[in-house]
Design a protein around this motif. Structure first.
Motif, PDB file in Angstrom:
ATOM      1  N   TYR A  28      44.409  11.256   6.704  1.00 16.69           N
ATOM      2  CA  TYR A  28      45.099  10.001   6.409  1.00 16.69           C
ATOM      3  C   TYR A  28      44.356   9.173   5.364  1.00 16.69           C
ATOM      4  CZ  TYR A  28      48.653  10.832   9.892  1.00 16.69           C
ATOM      5  OH  TYR A  28      49.710  11.357  10.584  1.00 16.69           O
ATOM      6  N   SER A  32      46.181   7.872   1.985  1.00  8.16           N
ATOM      7  CA  SER A  32      46.290   6.439   1.682  1.00  8.16           C
ATOM      8  C   SER A  32      45.589   6.065   0.388  1.00  8.16           C
ATOM      9  CB  SER A  32      45.706   5.605   2.829  1.00  8.16           C
ATOM     10  OG  SER A  32      44.309   5.764   2.892  1.00  8.16           O
ATOM     11  N   ASP A  33      45.001   7.030  -0.268  1.00  8.73           N
ATOM     12  CA  ASP A  33      44.226   6.778  -1.486  1.00  8.73           C
ATOM     13  C   ASP A  33      45.054   7.108  -2.724  1.00  8.73           C
ATOM     14  OD1 ASP A  33      41.837   5.739  -2.191  1.00  8.73           O
ATOM     15  OD2 ASP A  33      40.705   7.602  -2.064  1.00  8.73           O
ATOM     16  N   GLU A  36      45.789   3.777  -8.340  1.00  5.40           N
ATOM     17  CA  GLU A  36      46.472   2.515  -8.649  1.00  5.40           C
ATOM     18  C   GLU A  36      46.979   2.449 -10.089  1.00  5.40           C
ATOM     19  OE1 GLU A  36      47.155   0.357  -6.267  1.00  5.40           O
ATOM     20  OE2 GLU A  36      45.992   1.426  -4.773  1.00  5.40           O
ATOM     21  N   PHE A  45      54.097   3.258  -2.271  1.00 11.19           N
ATOM     22  CA  PHE A  45      53.234   2.232  -1.696  1.00 11.19           C
ATOM     23  C   PHE A  45      53.509   2.041  -0.202  1.00 11.19           C
ATOM     24  CE2 PHE A  45      53.136   1.054  -6.231  1.00 11.19           C
ATOM     25  CZ  PHE A  45      51.766   1.183  -6.430  1.00 11.19           C
ATOM     26  N   SER A  46      54.752   2.211   0.198  1.00  7.23           N
ATOM     27  CA  SER A  46      55.111   2.122   1.602  1.00  7.23           C
ATOM     28  C   SER A  46      54.436   3.246   2.390  1.00  7.23           C
ATOM     29  CB  SER A  46      56.624   2.203   1.767  1.00  7.23           C
ATOM     30  OG  SER A  46      56.970   2.284   3.123  1.00  7.23           O
ATOM     31  N   GLN A  47      54.478   4.451   1.833  1.00  7.83           N
ATOM     32  CA  GLN A  47      53.823   5.591   2.487  1.00  7.83           C
ATOM     33  C   GLN A  47      52.306   5.409   2.511  1.00  7.83           C
ATOM     34  OE1 GLN A  47      55.358   8.977   0.393  1.00  7.83           O
ATOM     35  NE2 GLN A  47      57.299   8.936   1.498  1.00  7.83           N
ATOM     36  N   GLN A  48      51.775   4.793   1.467  1.00  5.58           N
ATOM     37  CA  GLN A  48      50.334   4.532   1.417  1.00  5.58           C
ATOM     38  C   GLN A  48      49.948   3.571   2.557  1.00  5.58           C
ATOM     39  OE1 GLN A  48      48.975   2.243  -1.954  1.00  5.58           O
ATOM     40  NE2 GLN A  48      46.872   2.965  -1.722  1.00  5.58           N
ATOM     41  N   THR A  49      50.760   2.551   2.776  1.00  6.82           N
ATOM     42  CA  THR A  49      50.501   1.585   3.839  1.00  6.82           C
ATOM     43  C   THR A  49      50.570   2.254   5.214  1.00  6.82           C
ATOM     44  OG1 THR A  49      51.384  -0.189   2.467  1.00  6.82           O
ATOM     45  CG2 THR A  49      51.265  -0.613   4.844  1.00  6.82           C
ATOM     46  N   GLN A  50      51.559   3.109   5.404  1.00  7.38           N
ATOM     47  CA  GLN A  50      51.686   3.823   6.676  1.00  7.38           C
ATOM     48  C   GLN A  50      50.488   4.744   6.905  1.00  7.38           C
ATOM     49  OE1 GLN A  50      55.454   5.765   6.241  1.00  7.38           O
ATOM     50  NE2 GLN A  50      56.623   4.007   7.018  1.00  7.38           N
ATOM     51  N   LYS A  52      47.477   4.367   5.721  1.00  7.27           N
ATOM     52  CA  LYS A  52      46.309   3.531   5.990  1.00  7.27           C
ATOM     53  C   LYS A  52      46.328   3.051   7.441  1.00  7.27           C
ATOM     54  CE  LYS A  52      42.558   1.604   4.517  1.00  7.27           C
ATOM     55  NZ  LYS A  52      41.431   2.434   4.149  1.00  7.27           N
ATOM     56  N   ASP A  53      47.513   2.680   7.921  1.00  5.64           N
ATOM     57  CA  ASP A  53      47.655   2.260   9.308  1.00  5.64           C
ATOM     58  C   ASP A  53      47.264   3.396  10.260  1.00  5.64           C
ATOM     59  OD1 ASP A  53      48.459   0.454  11.412  1.00  5.64           O
ATOM     60  OD2 ASP A  53      50.273   1.669  11.625  1.00  5.64           O
TER      61      ASP A  53
END
Length: 147
Positions: A28, A32-33, A36, A45-50, A52-53
């Motif tokens: 994960y 999440s990396d 940028e 970006f939504s998948q990146q946030t998920q 990271k969570d």
């Protein structure tokens, strides 16, 4: 009873849990990396946030698993006079360990079942003594001894 050998086997199982959690954290972390500077759509970006969570959740689970490992390592040489956190119980059917939960495994032709002192089964067995009957799920077993 072979308390030391059984707890060492539980430690092996806990190390497997820790290794799996480390792999999940790394997976994960990579997901999440995002670079940028590359062009991404909002869904990236939504998948990146998920991701990271999920990474943070697995990191928390990893910390708890590592604390459980420390607890187990401290239990190897201890003996318990009553059924409490850290007690290994031998019944006529299986071994029960109070403290943490790892997948069920076999030791000398008996299953070793581990569970937390916060579970309903612990409430059923605390205060019991050798010779007492205990209900574990739909089975009834006799406590042979504990340490």
């Amino acid at each position: 009873m072979k308390r030391k050998e059984i707890i060492n086997k539980i430690i092996e199982e806990q190390n497997k849990v820790i290794q799996n959690l480390k792999e999940s954290v790394n997976r994960y972390k990579t997901a999440s990396d995002l670079d940028e500077e590359s062009t991404h759509d909002p869904e990236d970006f939504s998948q990146q946030t998920q991701a990271k969570d999920m990474q943070l959740r697995y990191e928390k689970m990893l910390r708890e698993a590592t604390q459980n490992l420390s607890f187990l390592e401290g239990e190897v040489e201890l003996k318990h006079e009553k059924i409490e956190n850290g007690t290994l119980i031998e019944t006529d059917h299986n071994f029960l360990f109070v403290g943490i939960s790892v997948p069920v495994f076999k030791f000398e032709n008996k299953e070793v079942i581990t569970f937390s002192d916060k579970t309903p089964v612990f409430e059923k067995i605390k205060g019991k003594k050798a010779g007492d009957q205990v209900e574990i799920g739909s089975d009834t077993a006799e406590i042979k001894n504990f340490s």
